[in-house]
Scaffold this motif. Structure first.
Motif, PDB file in Angstrom:
ATOM      1  N   THR A  34       0.849  -1.195   0.000  1.00 30.40           N
ATOM      2  CA  THR A  34       0.000   0.000   0.000  1.00 30.40           C
ATOM      3  C   THR A  34       0.882   1.242   0.000  1.00 30.40           C
ATOM      4  O   THR A  34       2.004   1.237   0.507  1.00 30.40           O
ATOM      5  CB  THR A  34      -0.949   0.032   1.211  1.00 30.40           C
ATOM      6  OG1 THR A  34      -0.193   0.214   2.415  1.00 30.40           O
ATOM      7  CG2 THR A  34      -1.759  -1.255   1.309  1.00 30.40           C
ATOM      8  N   GLY A  35       0.368   2.302  -0.596  1.00 30.87           N
ATOM      9  CA  GLY A  35       1.148   3.530  -0.677  1.00 30.87           C
ATOM     10  C   GLY A  35       2.423   3.347  -1.472  1.00 30.87           C
ATOM     11  O   GLY A  35       3.454   3.956  -1.166  1.00 30.87           O
ATOM     12  N   ALA A  37       3.294   4.310  -4.392  1.00 35.58           N
ATOM     13  CA  ALA A  37       3.624   5.297  -5.419  1.00 35.58           C
ATOM     14  C   ALA A  37       4.423   6.469  -4.865  1.00 35.58           C
ATOM     15  O   ALA A  37       4.653   7.456  -5.563  1.00 35.58           O
ATOM     16  CB  ALA A  37       2.350   5.810  -6.083  1.00 35.58           C
ATOM     17  N   SER A  38       4.864   6.362  -3.609  1.00 33.78           N
ATOM     18  CA  SER A  38       5.656   7.451  -3.041  1.00 33.78           C
ATOM     19  C   SER A  38       6.545   6.912  -1.917  1.00 33.78           C
ATOM     20  O   SER A  38       6.308   5.823  -1.376  1.00 33.78           O
ATOM     21  CB  SER A  38       4.752   8.568  -2.484  1.00 33.78           C
ATOM     22  OG  SER A  38       3.989   8.094  -1.394  1.00 33.78           O
ATOM     23  N   LEU A  57       0.684  -2.621  -6.711  1.00 30.79           N
ATOM     24  CA  LEU A  57       0.822  -1.301  -6.123  1.00 30.79           C
ATOM     25  C   LEU A  57      -0.579  -0.805  -5.786  1.00 30.79           C
ATOM     26  O   LEU A  57      -1.343  -0.438  -6.674  1.00 30.79           O
ATOM     27  CB  LEU A  57       1.506  -0.349  -7.104  1.00 30.79           C
ATOM     28  CG  LEU A  57       2.783  -0.848  -7.803  1.00 30.79           C
ATOM     29  CD1 LEU A  57       3.350   0.255  -8.696  1.00 30.79           C
ATOM     30  CD2 LEU A  57       3.806  -1.317  -6.806  1.00 30.79           C
ATOM     31  N   VAL A  59      -2.791   1.894  -4.501  1.00 29.22           N
ATOM     32  CA  VAL A  59      -2.569   3.332  -4.363  1.00 29.22           C
ATOM     33  C   VAL A  59      -3.854   4.128  -4.592  1.00 29.22           C
ATOM     34  O   VAL A  59      -4.763   3.683  -5.290  1.00 29.22           O
ATOM     35  CB  VAL A  59      -1.500   3.805  -5.376  1.00 29.22           C
ATOM     36  CG1 VAL A  59      -0.152   3.152  -5.072  1.00 29.22           C
ATOM     37  CG2 VAL A  59      -1.915   3.497  -6.808  1.00 29.22           C
ATOM     38  N   ARG A  60      -3.894   5.320  -4.017  1.00 35.09           N
ATOM     39  CA  ARG A  60      -5.017   6.230  -4.288  1.00 35.09           C
ATOM     40  C   ARG A  60      -4.870   6.874  -5.662  1.00 35.09           C
ATOM     41  O   ARG A  60      -5.834   7.022  -6.395  1.00 35.09           O
ATOM     42  CB  ARG A  60      -5.082   7.317  -3.215  1.00 35.09           C
ATOM     43  CG  ARG A  60      -5.671   6.877  -1.899  1.00 35.09           C
ATOM     44  CD  ARG A  60      -5.928   8.061  -1.002  1.00 35.09           C
ATOM     45  NE  ARG A  60      -4.736   8.870  -0.788  1.00 35.09           N
ATOM     46  CZ  ARG A  60      -4.739  10.063  -0.228  1.00 35.09           C
ATOM     47  NH1 ARG A  60      -5.876  10.616   0.155  1.00 35.09           N
ATOM     48  NH2 ARG A  60      -3.610  10.735  -0.044  1.00 35.09           N
ATOM     49  N   THR A  62      -3.775   6.442  -9.083  1.00 36.39           N
ATOM     50  CA  THR A  62      -3.382   5.377 -10.007  1.00 36.39           C
ATOM     51  C   THR A  62      -2.455   5.886 -11.115  1.00 36.39           C
ATOM     52  O   THR A  62      -1.644   5.118 -11.640  1.00 36.39           O
ATOM     53  CB  THR A  62      -4.619   4.706 -10.626  1.00 36.39           C
ATOM     54  OG1 THR A  62      -5.470   5.701 -11.202  1.00 36.39           O
ATOM     55  CG2 THR A  62      -5.394   3.928  -9.563  1.00 36.39           C
ATOM     56  N   GLY A  65       0.759   5.667  -9.632  1.00 29.55           N
ATOM     57  CA  GLY A  65       1.060   4.243  -9.536  1.00 29.55           C
ATOM     58  C   GLY A  65       1.584   3.690 -10.852  1.00 29.55           C
ATOM     59  O   GLY A  65       2.538   2.897 -10.871  1.00 29.55           O
ATOM     60  N   THR A  68       5.091   4.827 -11.407  1.00 31.55           N
ATOM     61  CA  THR A  68       5.983   4.054 -10.541  1.00 31.55           C
ATOM     62  C   THR A  68       6.215   2.660 -11.101  1.00 31.55           C
ATOM     63  O   THR A  68       7.347   2.160 -11.126  1.00 31.55           O
ATOM     64  CB  THR A  68       5.391   3.953  -9.119  1.00 31.55           C
ATOM     65  OG1 THR A  68       5.243   5.265  -8.578  1.00 31.55           O
ATOM     66  CG2 THR A  68       6.285   3.128  -8.208  1.00 31.55           C
ATOM     67  N   ALA A 112       1.197   2.474   3.572  1.00 33.00           N
ATOM     68  CA  ALA A 112       0.657   3.819   3.373  1.00 33.00           C
ATOM     69  C   ALA A 112       0.337   4.485   4.709  1.00 33.00           C
ATOM     70  O   ALA A 112       0.038   3.817   5.703  1.00 33.00           O
ATOM     71  CB  ALA A 112      -0.600   3.750   2.503  1.00 33.00           C
TER      72      ALA A 112
END
Length: 316
Positions: A34-35, A37-38, A57, A59-60, A62, A65, A68, A112
């Motif tokens: 989770t999370g 992408a950062s 991945l 993620v909120r 996308t 994401g 990434t 996340a």
């Protein structure tokens, strides 16, 4: 959570995710981060992918994401990257994610999080940091329990923080309805909840071959601190040291190392219900120190109570 002999490894604060997973083969394994992408989520996903895993991945954002995933494929050669929408503050989003999952799940990294944000509530009225950092991950993990059990030796990784030392879970007022909202106390109790989840998860899920451990990744400069001013960030860094000097920040690759160690290293086979920092099991926190785990975060009665409270909330 406690043990007569703490778990130690050859790795430490300066180790990177790539170093702790070197030589590990995850081909045929599936992981959710989770999370991803950062921050350290990217490097956690990258290390697992580099070892051959199929990585989802969750993620909120996308679009972030997908960027990434493309970057990870370019750097690892692994194209088994899947981007899936997941909003941990939204139970329907979590339900959609878990309902769509098919097959076993070997690794779940609950990474996340939000930190020290202004007072914000979910549509259900839950305090946002507790909802995102704990309840969302609780709903995700319990919703994926069957898939984790099917893997027979699955690992769940709960990313906590030394911020947990700021507050136990205040069961009488989790959502700050009676007391004045304090962003750091709210963050602290959410991070304590991450550790308590590992304590009770280890107890409940051990029979299914699932291990659950928690960790403190260390101080890393990421967008986790987006709600803080430069002065607040510096003050928070200095609070991590007993001499008032701000400790050296880790790189994201170093910050992801303990997560990756718990997720994939054979050194942790069978280890469950424990709290790690700098790639080794942490001892009890001592007065005046910002290291170690608080006794209230490994209290089995609090862990059992939190699980029951969380179950009621995510199913009501």
């Amino acid at each position: 959570m406690t043990a007569t002999t703490p778990i130690t490894t050859p790795f430490g604060a300066d180790s990177t995710a790539a170093e702790v997973i070197a030589g590990v083969d995850l081909h045929g394994r599936r992981a959710v981060v989770t999370g991803a992408a950062s921050g350290i989520g990217i490097e956690t996903a990258r290390a697992l992918a580099d070892a051959g895993a199929e990585v989802v991945l969750a993620v909120r954002d996308t679009a972030a994401g997908r960027r990434t995933a493309e970057d990870i494929t370019a750097t690892t050669g692994n194209d088994r990257l899947v981007v899936a929408p997941l909003d941990l503050a939204d139970l329907p989003s979590i339900s959609s994610f878990t309902a769509a999952w098919e097959g076993p799940l070997d690794i779940l990294v609950n990474n996340a999080g939000v930190m020290a944000m202004p007072e914000t509530r979910t549509p259900r009225g839950w305090e946002m940091q507790f909802a995102t950092n704990h309840l969302g991950h609780f709903a995700l993990a319990t919703g994926l329990h069957g898939a984790l059990a099917d893997a027979r030796d699955a690992r769940v990784v709960s990313v906590s923080s030394s911020g947990h030392l700021r507050s136990p879970v205040v069961f009488e007022d989790i959502d700050f309805r009676e007391r004045r909202y304090d962003p750091w106390l709210a963050y602290g109790q959410s991070k304590t909840a991450n550790v308590l989840f590992a304590v009770e998860g280890a107890k409940r899920w051990g029979k299914d071959g699932i291990t659950v451990n928690a960790l403190m990744p260390g101080g890393i400069s990421t967008n986790l601190g987006r709600y803080l001013s430069d002065e607040e960030i510096e003050r928070a860094r200095r609070s991590q040291s007993s001499d008032g000097e701000a400790p050296t920040l880790k790189t994201p690759e170093q910050g992801a190392a303990t997560s990756v160690l718990l997720a994939a290293s054979p050194l942790l086979d069978g280890v469950t219900g424990r709290y790690f920092e700098d790639c080794n099991e942490a001892g009890l926190n001592q007065p005046g120190s910002r290291r170690g785990v608080a006794p209230f975060a490994i209290d089995p009665e609090a862990a059992a109570r939190l699980w029951e409270v969380s179950e009621r909330r995510v199913t009501e």
